[in-house]
Design an enzyme around this catalytic site. Structure first.
Site, PDB file in Angstrom:
ATOM      1  N   GLY A  49       0.812  -1.209   0.000  1.00  0.00           N
ATOM      2  CA  GLY A  49       0.000   0.000   0.000  1.00  0.00           C
ATOM      3  C   GLY A  49       0.845   1.259   0.000  1.00  0.00           C
ATOM      4  O   GLY A  49       0.513   2.241  -0.672  1.00  0.00           O
TER       5      GLY A  49
ATOM      6  N   ASN B 184      -8.538   3.939   8.657  1.00  0.00           N
ATOM      7  CA  ASN B 184      -7.998   2.741   9.304  1.00  0.00           C
ATOM      8  C   ASN B 184      -8.298   2.664  10.801  1.00  0.00           C
ATOM      9  O   ASN B 184      -8.410   1.590  11.365  1.00  0.00           O
ATOM     10  CB  ASN B 184      -6.486   2.632   9.070  1.00  0.00           C
ATOM     11  CG  ASN B 184      -5.767   3.938   9.231  1.00  0.00           C
ATOM     12  OD1 ASN B 184      -6.120   4.936   8.607  1.00  0.00           O
ATOM     13  ND2 ASN B 184      -4.746   3.963  10.061  1.00  0.00           N
TER      14      ASN B 184
ATOM     15  N   HIS C 264      -1.686  -7.239   2.492  1.00  0.00           N
ATOM     16  CA  HIS C 264      -1.762  -7.857   3.827  1.00  0.00           C
ATOM     17  C   HIS C 264      -2.996  -7.457   4.618  1.00  0.00           C
ATOM     18  O   HIS C 264      -3.176  -7.901   5.752  1.00  0.00           O
ATOM     19  CB  HIS C 264      -0.479  -7.602   4.629  1.00  0.00           C
ATOM     20  CG  HIS C 264      -0.278  -6.210   5.119  1.00  0.00           C
ATOM     21  ND1 HIS C 264      -0.425  -5.878   6.439  1.00  0.00           N
ATOM     22  CD2 HIS C 264       0.075  -5.083   4.487  1.00  0.00           C
ATOM     23  CE1 HIS C 264      -0.156  -4.589   6.583  1.00  0.00           C
ATOM     24  NE2 HIS C 264       0.145  -4.087   5.413  1.00  0.00           N
TER      25      HIS C 264
ATOM     26  N   THR D 143      12.253  -7.362 -11.605  1.00  0.00           N
ATOM     27  CA  THR D 143      11.702  -8.692 -11.877  1.00  0.00           C
ATOM     28  C   THR D 143      10.558  -8.974 -10.912  1.00  0.00           C
ATOM     29  O   THR D 143      10.690  -8.745  -9.707  1.00  0.00           O
ATOM     30  CB  THR D 143      12.818  -9.757 -11.740  1.00  0.00           C
ATOM     31  OG1 THR D 143      13.855  -9.400 -12.642  1.00  0.00           O
ATOM     32  CG2 THR D 143      12.306 -11.152 -12.064  1.00  0.00           C
TER      33      THR D 143
ATOM     34  N   CYS E  21       0.342   7.860  25.725  1.00  0.00           N
ATOM     35  CA  CYS E  21       0.461   8.710  26.914  1.00  0.00           C
ATOM     36  C   CYS E  21       1.887   8.618  27.440  1.00  0.00           C
ATOM     37  O   CYS E  21       2.365   7.524  27.718  1.00  0.00           O
ATOM     38  CB  CYS E  21      -0.496   8.250  27.999  1.00  0.00           C
ATOM     39  SG  CYS E  21      -2.187   8.318  27.449  1.00  0.00           S
TER      40      CYS E  21
HETATM   41  C1  PLP Z   1      -5.076   3.054   5.033  1.00  0.00           C
HETATM   42  C2  PLP Z   1      -3.724   2.428   4.814  1.00  0.00           C
HETATM   43  N1  PLP Z   1      -2.982   2.813   3.759  1.00  0.00           N
HETATM   44  C3  PLP Z   1      -1.778   2.300   3.523  1.00  0.00           C
HETATM   45  C4  PLP Z   1      -1.237   1.355   4.350  1.00  0.00           C
HETATM   46  C5  PLP Z   1       0.151   0.843   4.066  1.00  0.00           C
HETATM   47  O1  PLP Z   1       0.126  -0.389   3.405  1.00  0.00           O
HETATM   48  P1  PLP Z   1       1.437  -1.304   3.412  1.00  0.00           P
HETATM   49  O2  PLP Z   1       1.649  -1.723   4.828  1.00  0.00           O
HETATM   50  O3  PLP Z   1       1.088  -2.453   2.498  1.00  0.00           O
HETATM   51  O4  PLP Z   1       2.550  -0.492   2.882  1.00  0.00           O
HETATM   52  C6  PLP Z   1      -1.974   0.901   5.438  1.00  0.00           C
HETATM   53  C7  PLP Z   1      -1.399  -0.106   6.367  1.00  0.00           C
HETATM   54  O5  PLP Z   1      -1.423  -0.002   7.562  1.00  0.00           O
HETATM   55  C8  PLP Z   1      -3.251   1.459   5.689  1.00  0.00           C
HETATM   56  O6  PLP Z   1      -3.986   1.101   6.744  1.00  0.00           O
END
Ligand code: PLP
Length: 391
Positions: A71, A151, A201, A237, A324
Site C-alpha cells: 500500500g 484505518n 496484507h 523482476t 500517553c
Molecule cells: C489506510 C492504509 N494505507 C496504507 C497502508 C500501508 O500499506 P502497506 O503496509 O502495504 O505499505 C496501510 C497499512 O497499515 C493502511 O492502513
C-alpha cells in the site's frame, strides 16, 4: 492462555488458499517471467492471471493494474507519479487531514520540494465534506487524495461525490482503499476514481505486495526506473509467488466479501453490546454517526488509559488511539483530526474483526476487557479517594 486477535486493520493472516497458490512458485516454478524460454512461461501466465483476478475484483481492466510492494508504494506512486509530471510551481495537491502516513508523508515530501499542499479538514463524525474539497481545489490542483475508509475509526468517505466534484474541475482523484477492500464493495467505476491503492496484507495475502489501479489515460511518472516491467511504471523482476498470492486473495474477496461483511457487522455490534453491559456506563464509539466499516469498533473507555487496559486484558491483541507519556496524551492523526477531547482519547481502543473471528472470541474479548476495565477503574477510584483523604 489463548490469544484473541482483534487487530485485523493492522494486518491479516495469510489465507490457506493463498499460501497454497503461492507455494509452487516458491519451490518449483522459479523461471523469470520475462524469459522467452519454457521456464518463463508458467510464471508469466500466473502473473497474467493474478492481474486479471485483481482487475475483476475492482471491475477494472487488466492493463490498469500496476503491481507494487504494498500500500505504501502504491500511495507514493499515485502522489509522486502524478505530481512529478508537473513543475512544482504549477502543481497543487489536496489530501485529507486523517490520511495514513503512507499518504501524509509523501505529501509533505512533495510540499518540501515546492509543490502546493492543502490538508482538508475532517468533521467530528469522521467525514471529509465534499464542499470542503470543492473549496480547496485551485486552478493548478492536479490531484486530490481521500482515503476510502479510515484505518482507525472506519468511517467511509463520500468518494463518489468527491470524484464528481474533482472531475467537474478536471482534477484527478486517488483513493487509498487499503482498509475497505474485503469489507465493502470497492469497484473503480462506481466510485469514479482515477487511482486506487490495494494493500495485500489487509486482504489475507502476504505483507510486501500490493497494487495501484491506474485508469486508462492517466499518465504517471515512474518512481523505479529500469526495464519495462509493469508497462514501464515499476521496474524490477516480478515477485511471482507474491503476485499469485495477491491474485488469489482478490479472487476470495470478490467471491466472499458481501457475505463476510454482514457477519462481521453482527459480531461487531454484539461486541459493543456485551461491552456496554459489562462496563455499565455509556461507551462512546468514534465515527458512529457516519457510515462505517463493518469490522471496526473504535471505543472510548472511560477513566482508563487505552494502553493500560490492553496490557491488563490478557491475551487480547488490539490497538490504541493515543500514546500517553509523562502525563501527556499524544493523539493519533485520526483522533486529532476529528477533534476528540484528549481526556476521552486516552481511553480509546480500536477493535477490528476479521473473516475468521468467531462468536466465542467476541464473548471472550468482552469478558477479558470488561474485567480489565473493572480492575483499572476501581484502582483509579481508590487512588483518587486516597489522594482526597491525604489532602
Ligand atoms: C489506510 C492504509 N494505507 C496504507 C497502508 C500501508 O500499506 P502497506 O503496509 O502495504 O505499505 C496501510 C497499512 O497499515 C493502511 O492502513
Amino acid at each position: 492462555m489463548t490469544t484473541i486477535y482483534l487487530d485485523y486493520n493492522a494486518t491479516t493472516p495469510v489465507a490457506r488458499s493463498v499460501t497454497e497458490a503461492m507455494l509452487p512458485f516458491l519451490q518449483d516454478h522459479y523461471g523469470n517471467p520475462s524469459s522467452s524460454h519454457e521456464l518463463g512461461e508458467l510464471p508469466r501466465e500466473a502473473i497474467a492471471l493474478a492481474r486479471s483476478q485483481l482487475a475483476t475484483m475492482l471491475r477494472a481492466r487488466d492493463d490498469e493494474i500496476v503491481f507494487t510492494s504494498g500500500g505504501s508504494e502504491a500511495n507514493n506512486l499515485a502522489l509522486k507519479g502524478v505530481m512529478f509530471r508537473h513543475p512544482p510551481a504549477d502543481a497543487h495537491l489536496v489530501i485529507s487531514a486523517f490520511e495514513h502516513p503512507a499518504i501524509l508523508e509523501p505529501a509533505r515530501f512533495l510540499e518540501r520540494m515546492g509543490y502546493g499542499l492543502t490538508l482538508l479538514p475532517v468533521n467530528s463524525s469522521g467525514l471529509v465534506e465534499p464542499q470542503q474539497v470543492a473549496a480547496a481545489i485551485e486552478p493548478n490542483t492536479r490531484l486530490v487524495s481521500v482515503m476510502h475508509a479510515n484505518n482507525e475509526i472506519g468511517t467511509i468517505q463520500p468518494i463518489c461525490e468527491i470524484a464528481a466534484l474533482c472531475h467537474q474541475q478536471g482534477v484527478l482523484l486517488h483513493t487509498d482503499a487499503a482498509q475497505s477492500i474485503g469489507k465493502l464493495k470497492v469497484q473503480v467505476d462506481e466510485l469514479g476514481v482515477d487511482l486506487l491503492t490495494v494493500a495485500g496484507h489487509k486482504i489475507y495475502a502476504p505483507k510486501g505486495v500490493g497494487a495501484l489501479y491506474v485508469r486508462e489515460g492517466v499518465e504517471l511518472e515512474p518512481l523505479v526506473h529500469g526495464a519495462a516491467h509493469e508497462r514501464g511504471l515499476r521496474a524490477g523482476t516480478e515477485n511471482t509467488a507474491y503476485l499469485v498470492g495477491l491474485g488469489e486473495a482478490a479472487r476470495r474477496v470478490d467471491e466472499q466479501w458481501c457475505e463476510r461483511a454482514s457477519r462481521l457487522e453482527e459480531l461487531r455490534d454484539q461486541l459493543l453490546s456485551l461491552l456496554s453491559d459489562k462496563i455499565g456506563q455509556p461507551l462512546t464509539v468514534n465515527g458512529c454517526d457516519a457510515p462505517r466499516l463493518p469490522n471496526t469498533l473504535s471505543l472510548n473507555f472511560p477513566g482508563v488509559v487505552g494502553n493500560d487496559l490492553l496490557a491488563a486484558a490478557a491475551g487480547l491483541c488490539a490497538s490504541t488511539g493515543a500514546a500517553c507519556h509523562s502525563g501527556e496524551t499524544r493523539l493519533s492523526t485520526t483522533l486529532a483530526a476529528i477533534g476528540l477531547d484528549p481526556d476521552v482519547a486516552r481511553g480509546t481502543v480500536r477493535l477490528s474483526l476479521g473473516w475468521s473471528t468467531s462468536m466465542e472470541e467476541i464473548e471472550e474479548a468482552a469478558r477479558v476487557l470488561g474485567q480489565a476495565w473493572q480492575q483499572l477503574a476501581s484502582s483509579t477510584q481508590q487512588a483518587s479517594c486516597q489522594q482526597g483523604d491525604d489532602g
